[in-house]
Motif scaffolding. Structure first.
Motif, PDB file in Angstrom:
ATOM      1  N   LEU A  99       2.063   8.400   7.954  1.00 20.79           N
ATOM      2  CA  LEU A  99       3.298   8.999   8.457  1.00 20.79           C
ATOM      3  C   LEU A  99       3.481  10.449   8.015  1.00 20.79           C
ATOM      4  O   LEU A  99       4.052  11.250   8.743  1.00 20.79           O
ATOM      5  CB  LEU A  99       4.499   8.155   8.030  1.00 20.79           C
ATOM      6  N   SER A 100       2.983  10.784   6.833  1.00 22.89           N
ATOM      7  CA  SER A 100       3.104  12.160   6.340  1.00 22.89           C
ATOM      8  C   SER A 100       1.961  13.049   6.830  1.00 22.89           C
ATOM      9  O   SER A 100       1.971  14.241   6.594  1.00 22.89           O
ATOM     10  CB  SER A 100       3.169  12.174   4.810  1.00 22.89           C
ATOM     11  N   TRP A 140      -9.600   3.140  -1.132  1.00 18.42           N
ATOM     12  CA  TRP A 140      -9.514   3.700   0.211  1.00 18.42           C
ATOM     13  C   TRP A 140      -9.269   5.198   0.190  1.00 18.42           C
ATOM     14  O   TRP A 140      -8.794   5.748  -0.791  1.00 18.42           O
ATOM     15  CB  TRP A 140      -8.413   3.015   1.018  1.00 18.42           C
ATOM     16  N   LEU A 141      -9.609   5.817   1.299  1.00 14.40           N
ATOM     17  CA  LEU A 141      -9.353   7.234   1.546  1.00 14.40           C
ATOM     18  C   LEU A 141      -8.897   7.341   2.994  1.00 14.40           C
ATOM     19  O   LEU A 141      -9.608   6.883   3.898  1.00 14.40           O
ATOM     20  CB  LEU A 141     -10.612   8.071   1.320  1.00 14.40           C
ATOM     21  N   ALA A 142      -7.705   7.894   3.220  1.00  9.49           N
ATOM     22  CA  ALA A 142      -7.175   8.064   4.567  1.00  9.49           C
ATOM     23  C   ALA A 142      -7.059   9.550   4.868  1.00  9.49           C
ATOM     24  O   ALA A 142      -6.620  10.324   4.017  1.00  9.49           O
ATOM     25  CB  ALA A 142      -5.806   7.403   4.697  1.00  9.49           C
ATOM     26  N   GLY A 148      -6.420   5.648  -2.687  1.00  3.96           N
ATOM     27  CA  GLY A 148      -5.931   4.655  -3.639  1.00  3.96           C
ATOM     28  C   GLY A 148      -7.080   3.782  -4.096  1.00  3.96           C
ATOM     29  O   GLY A 148      -8.109   3.695  -3.429  1.00  3.96           O
ATOM     30  N   THR A 149      -6.906   3.142  -5.240  1.00  2.13           N
ATOM     31  CA  THR A 149      -7.988   2.323  -5.782  1.00  2.13           C
ATOM     32  C   THR A 149      -7.571   0.896  -6.097  1.00  2.13           C
ATOM     33  O   THR A 149      -8.413   0.093  -6.438  1.00  2.13           O
ATOM     34  CB  THR A 149      -8.547   2.945  -7.081  1.00  2.13           C
ATOM     35  N   ARG A 150      -6.313   0.577  -6.001  1.00  7.22           N
ATOM     36  CA  ARG A 150      -5.870  -0.765  -6.383  1.00  7.22           C
ATOM     37  C   ARG A 150      -5.036  -1.389  -5.271  1.00  7.22           C
ATOM     38  O   ARG A 150      -3.891  -1.743  -5.457  1.00  7.22           O
ATOM     39  CB  ARG A 150      -5.101  -0.711  -7.693  1.00  7.22           C
ATOM     40  N   GLU A 151      -5.646  -1.517  -4.114  1.00  4.96           N
ATOM     41  CA  GLU A 151      -4.999  -2.155  -2.976  1.00  4.96           C
ATOM     42  C   GLU A 151      -5.791  -3.408  -2.623  1.00  4.96           C
ATOM     43  O   GLU A 151      -6.936  -3.573  -3.049  1.00  4.96           O
ATOM     44  CB  GLU A 151      -4.959  -1.212  -1.769  1.00  4.96           C
ATOM     45  N   CYS A 186       4.073   0.815   1.050  1.00  4.51           N
ATOM     46  CA  CYS A 186       2.673   0.967   1.448  1.00  4.51           C
ATOM     47  C   CYS A 186       2.222   2.426   1.378  1.00  4.51           C
ATOM     48  O   CYS A 186       2.679   3.265   2.170  1.00  4.51           O
ATOM     49  CB  CYS A 186       2.475   0.420   2.864  1.00  4.51           C
ATOM     50  N   ARG A 187       1.332   2.721   0.456  1.00  4.98           N
ATOM     51  CA  ARG A 187       0.831   4.090   0.291  1.00  4.98           C
ATOM     52  C   ARG A 187      -0.021   4.523   1.478  1.00  4.98           C
ATOM     53  O   ARG A 187      -0.011   5.685   1.855  1.00  4.98           O
ATOM     54  CB  ARG A 187       0.035   4.194  -1.007  1.00  4.98           C
ATOM     55  N   LEU A 188      -0.748   3.589   2.066  1.00  2.00           N
ATOM     56  CA  LEU A 188      -1.545   3.917   3.253  1.00  2.00           C
ATOM     57  C   LEU A 188      -0.649   4.316   4.416  1.00  2.00           C
ATOM     58  O   LEU A 188      -0.908   5.297   5.109  1.00  2.00           O
ATOM     59  CB  LEU A 188      -2.386   2.704   3.668  1.00  2.00           C
TER      60      LEU A 188
END
Length: 191
Positions: A83-84, A107-109, A90-93, A76-78
């Motif tokens: 965590l980092s 998305w943008l976190a 990302g654009t393909r979730e 999970c990139r989100l």
């Protein structure tokens, strides 16, 4: 205004208005990666009321593969961005909706500092353009076939096992509004 009360009150009111009017969903999570707030647009995009979102783990509740399967936390990139404590996008979730479909999202976190120094995150997301994602598979005929969920969306198969729980491109305007959110958060958390 010498004590900053009007500035903060006015700024918080402006922030609430901005979040309510954004053409993107906004979801805030705390230091435990639990949803603590959502915007009205997030409720619309996810077809879920805030009461079904607040208090939940966003990965477990929302993050899915294009076929509706639960995604691994390790992939999970989100979650990795949270965590980092880094800003990421990302654009393909895909997110699961309350109506049993999945919706493609960009998305943008971005992390933010909570009272006491803990770090949470704000996630802005929007429905990805249908042309930006592969077409959904055709619904199968016969009993149990699900209705066509609409362009760019896919039906979510019922979750199984421990995952069975009840219910990119960011435009300049959105980036400007995110900057405002970050500035307001910095001012509010400094108080």
């Amino acid at each position: 205004m010498a004590d900053g009360t009007k500035l903060i009150g006015g700024t918080l009111a402006a922030l609430r208005h901005t979040l309510a009017e954004l053409d993107a969903g906004v979801c805030a999570v705390d230091e435990n990666c639990v949803i603590v707030a959502v915007s009205p647009r997030a409720e619309d995009l996810l077809a879920r009321p805030a009461a079904e979102l607040v208090g939940e783990d966003p990965h477990d509740l929302l993050h899915r593969a294009p076929d509706g399967a639960v995604t691994l936390r390790s992939k999970c990139r989100l979650l990795h961005a949270f965590l980092s404590r880094r800003t990421a996008h990302g654009t393909r979730e895909w997110f699961a909706r309350g109506d049993g479909t999945v919706v493609p999202v960009a998305w943008l976190a971005a992390p933010y500092r909570l009272d006491g120094g803990a770090v949470g995150a704000v996630v802005l997301f929007r429905e990805n353009e249908p042309a930006a994602v592969p077409p959904p598979p055709a619904p199968g005929p016969g009993p149990g076939a699900r209705p066509d969920p609409g362009p760019g969306r896919r039906a979510v198969p019922p979750p199984a096992g421990p995952a069975a729980r009840a219910p990119g491109q960011v435009g300049t305007d959105l980036a400007d509004r995110l900057t405002l959110v970050a500035e307001v958060t910095a001012v509010a958390s400094a108080r």
